[in-house]
Design an enzyme around this catalytic site. Sequence first.
Site, PDB file in Angstrom:
ATOM      1  N   CYS A 161       0.865  -1.185   0.000  1.00  0.00           N
ATOM      2  CA  CYS A 161       0.000   0.000   0.000  1.00  0.00           C
ATOM      3  C   CYS A 161       0.904   1.238   0.000  1.00  0.00           C
ATOM      4  O   CYS A 161       2.131   1.126   0.129  1.00  0.00           O
ATOM      5  CB  CYS A 161      -0.858  -0.002   1.263  1.00  0.00           C
ATOM      6  SG  CYS A 161       0.158   0.057   2.760  1.00  0.00           S
TER       7      CYS A 161
ATOM      8  N   HIS B  91       5.395  -4.872   8.874  1.00  0.00           N
ATOM      9  CA  HIS B  91       5.378  -6.241   9.397  1.00  0.00           C
ATOM     10  C   HIS B  91       5.557  -7.254   8.275  1.00  0.00           C
ATOM     11  O   HIS B  91       4.593  -7.888   7.825  1.00  0.00           O
ATOM     12  CB  HIS B  91       4.071  -6.497  10.160  1.00  0.00           C
ATOM     13  CG  HIS B  91       4.041  -5.844  11.502  1.00  0.00           C
ATOM     14  ND1 HIS B  91       2.889  -5.520  12.164  1.00  0.00           N
ATOM     15  CD2 HIS B  91       5.059  -5.455  12.329  1.00  0.00           C
ATOM     16  CE1 HIS B  91       3.183  -4.968  13.331  1.00  0.00           C
ATOM     17  NE2 HIS B  91       4.495  -4.906  13.445  1.00  0.00           N
TER      18      HIS B  91
ATOM     19  N   HIS C 120       3.740   1.938  11.733  1.00  0.00           N
ATOM     20  CA  HIS C 120       2.610   1.737  12.651  1.00  0.00           C
ATOM     21  C   HIS C 120       2.449   2.865  13.647  1.00  0.00           C
ATOM     22  O   HIS C 120       1.471   2.896  14.382  1.00  0.00           O
ATOM     23  CB  HIS C 120       2.787   0.411  13.409  1.00  0.00           C
ATOM     24  CG  HIS C 120       3.049  -0.718  12.482  1.00  0.00           C
ATOM     25  ND1 HIS C 120       4.305  -1.257  12.296  1.00  0.00           N
ATOM     26  CD2 HIS C 120       2.236  -1.374  11.635  1.00  0.00           C
ATOM     27  CE1 HIS C 120       4.242  -2.211  11.396  1.00  0.00           C
ATOM     28  NE2 HIS C 120       3.004  -2.303  10.973  1.00  0.00           N
TER      29      HIS C 120
ATOM     30  N   CYS D 147       2.565   5.977   8.952  1.00  0.00           N
ATOM     31  CA  CYS D 147       1.656   6.181   7.818  1.00  0.00           C
ATOM     32  C   CYS D 147       0.722   7.365   8.125  1.00  0.00           C
ATOM     33  O   CYS D 147       0.161   7.434   9.228  1.00  0.00           O
ATOM     34  CB  CYS D 147       0.842   4.914   7.584  1.00  0.00           C
ATOM     35  SG  CYS D 147      -0.398   5.156   6.293  1.00  0.00           S
TER      36      CYS D 147
ATOM     37  N   GLU E  19       0.411  -0.475  16.435  1.00  0.00           N
ATOM     38  CA  GLU E  19      -0.411   0.682  16.083  1.00  0.00           C
ATOM     39  C   GLU E  19      -1.363   1.021  17.229  1.00  0.00           C
ATOM     40  O   GLU E  19      -1.550   2.192  17.579  1.00  0.00           O
ATOM     41  CB  GLU E  19      -1.213   0.397  14.804  1.00  0.00           C
ATOM     42  CG  GLU E  19      -2.054   1.592  14.381  1.00  0.00           C
ATOM     43  CD  GLU E  19      -3.019   1.261  13.255  1.00  0.00           C
ATOM     44  OE1 GLU E  19      -2.649   0.507  12.339  1.00  0.00           O
ATOM     45  OE2 GLU E  19      -4.157   1.761  13.315  1.00  0.00           O
TER      46      GLU E  19
ATOM     47  N   CYS F 250      -8.253   1.607   6.752  1.00  0.00           N
ATOM     48  CA  CYS F 250      -7.730   2.371   5.623  1.00  0.00           C
ATOM     49  C   CYS F 250      -8.184   1.785   4.279  1.00  0.00           C
ATOM     50  O   CYS F 250      -8.649   0.645   4.208  1.00  0.00           O
ATOM     51  CB  CYS F 250      -6.213   2.437   5.699  1.00  0.00           C
ATOM     52  SG  CYS F 250      -5.426   0.913   5.219  1.00  0.00           S
TER      53      CYS F 250
ATOM     54  N   SER G  77       1.564  -9.603  10.611  1.00  0.00           N
ATOM     55  CA  SER G  77       0.941  -8.559   9.781  1.00  0.00           C
ATOM     56  C   SER G  77      -0.576  -8.629   9.969  1.00  0.00           C
ATOM     57  O   SER G  77      -1.237  -9.572   9.516  1.00  0.00           O
ATOM     58  CB  SER G  77       1.297  -8.777   8.313  1.00  0.00           C
ATOM     59  OG  SER G  77       0.382  -8.084   7.492  1.00  0.00           O
TER      60      SER G  77
HETATM   61  S1  SF4 Z   1      -2.684   2.384   7.463  1.00  0.00           S
HETATM   62 FE1  SF4 Z   1      -3.245   1.372   5.551  1.00  0.00          FE
HETATM   63  S2  SF4 Z   1      -2.158   2.554   3.997  1.00  0.00           S
HETATM   64 FE2  SF4 Z   1      -1.203   3.025   5.942  1.00  0.00          FE
HETATM   65  S3  SF4 Z   1       0.479   1.568   6.149  1.00  0.00           S
HETATM   66 FE3  SF4 Z   1      -1.268   0.684   7.212  1.00  0.00          FE
HETATM   67  S4  SF4 Z   1      -2.209  -0.618   5.641  1.00  0.00           S
HETATM   68 FE4  SF4 Z   1      -0.888   0.802   4.560  1.00  0.00          FE
END
Ligand code: SF4
Length: 523
Positions: free
Chosen positions: A228, A257, A290, A312, A342, A410, A438
Amino acid sequence: MTETIPRPRPKGPQGPQGPQGSQAAPATPGTLICAPLRIEARAVRRGLRDLPDAPAVLRTGYGTTRTARVAGRLSHDPFGQMMIMGVGGGLTTDLSPGDLVVGTEVGPVTCASAPILAGELRRAGLPARTGRITTVDHLVRRPQRAKLAAEGWLVADMESAPLAAAAAGRPVAVIRAVSDTPHRPLAGIVPGGLAALRSLRAAAPVAQRWAAACGTRQVLLAGPRSFCAGVERAIEIVERVLELKGPPVYVRKQIVHNTRVVGDLTRRGAVFVDELDQVPDGATVVFSAHGVSPMVREDAAGRGLAVIDATCPLVSKVHAEARRFAADGYTVALIGHAGHEEVEGTLGEAPDATILVQTAEDVAALRPRDGERVAYLMQTTLSVDEAAEVAGALAERFPAVRAPGSDDICYATTNRQAAVRAVAAESDLVLVAGSANSSNSVRLVETCERAGTPAYLIDGAEDIQLDWLAGVSTVGLTAGASAPPAVVEEIIAALSGLGGVSVSERVTTTESIRFGLPKEVRR
Ligand code: SF4
């Protein structure tokens, strides 16, 4: 030594393998196991002895000249796939007697399923690796071992290449058990040979599983899949810091990850640490995609570390929402998985106001300060369906609950789940490329399972279990947002070594999102 050519014939009274050392016919139509020497054929037959429907083992004879004659006749035989098993001379110093080498290339023949087969042998507890196997017309002495090793060959034998050529495009695999090595040359061949024969015997059931997994099949690719925008940005940040500052570059936690990505960046000079106290004073540290809690940022500032933030932007958005809701006096229910980096980062933004809820039961147990001022946020990589259930439970219990301004799960997570759902509907099973830690990759597996299609998470082709593929004609294939596109190509290549593969794609949406880089690494 007798040359024997298999011809289809009914099972005789002595069972599917026939008498040891004599001519044998494939009991399972389509599968042929070749073993050049009598002792090699005997070891393989013993390994197959108690298995139902074991394939025939054909003793093909010693040396290139004899083998070339046998191979010429075999090439016209109607077998479906060929497995070649025997002992071989190890060429590199890191090999030991008894090690198994699965040929990736055998002379000029490519054996594409080697990673799958080697992985299966390792799971059976055998010391197996993949490598190139060369066939020579004489015993290899010490100086030639070094020369062949320098050319990239791992094992030398005297039969495999002509036999593999006789497969003539049909699936073929080669397992050679190391009998002698540069450290234990031919003088040590007796103990080394016994170790090799033991390994060969133990490998025989795996050879049968390989044969059962052979067949033509369709591969359905989910689109979108793999990296992504947030993962691409995070990897590019580390690459740029490596370019600008040179190694070592410290990265707190795995940048994304995925074991492949982390392994590749480690080889290039990135040093992944769990906590900042492992980073030397004054060094540069990259924060992973994260995100981190404010406490980690304060720690880094206190230590004088130069920070480059690869969080991100979509995770940063959730952090900002947490701060905003908390500042407005809301209790924030964070829907996510305990222990995920995260989630830890988001919880740290407003620790007194945020409560992790993982299930509808957690919602029932929630004790907010004010039931009229409850908001919820989500981890970005959740299952859309499961998160909706928990959000529904929150709405039911707290009718005034505030939702995030825009979806927290997302675009990449949502798109990959929709795509894999479409593929799962048409597939016998789905392979999901991604690492066990992951979150978004694990959610893809769960999405398939909820749709009633078995799915397996694999880091690469070596994790594919042969039993999964037996009788399977359509394989769905996707990759989590942190898994490199090259892994998907590797998996397709490995599957093609088990039989013809036709590849088509089911694209449910296309993505064009890109995120800018932080100013510290912009060119
Ligand atoms: S939040 Fe979504 S776009 Fe951002 S790194 Fe994680 S999976 Fe990828």
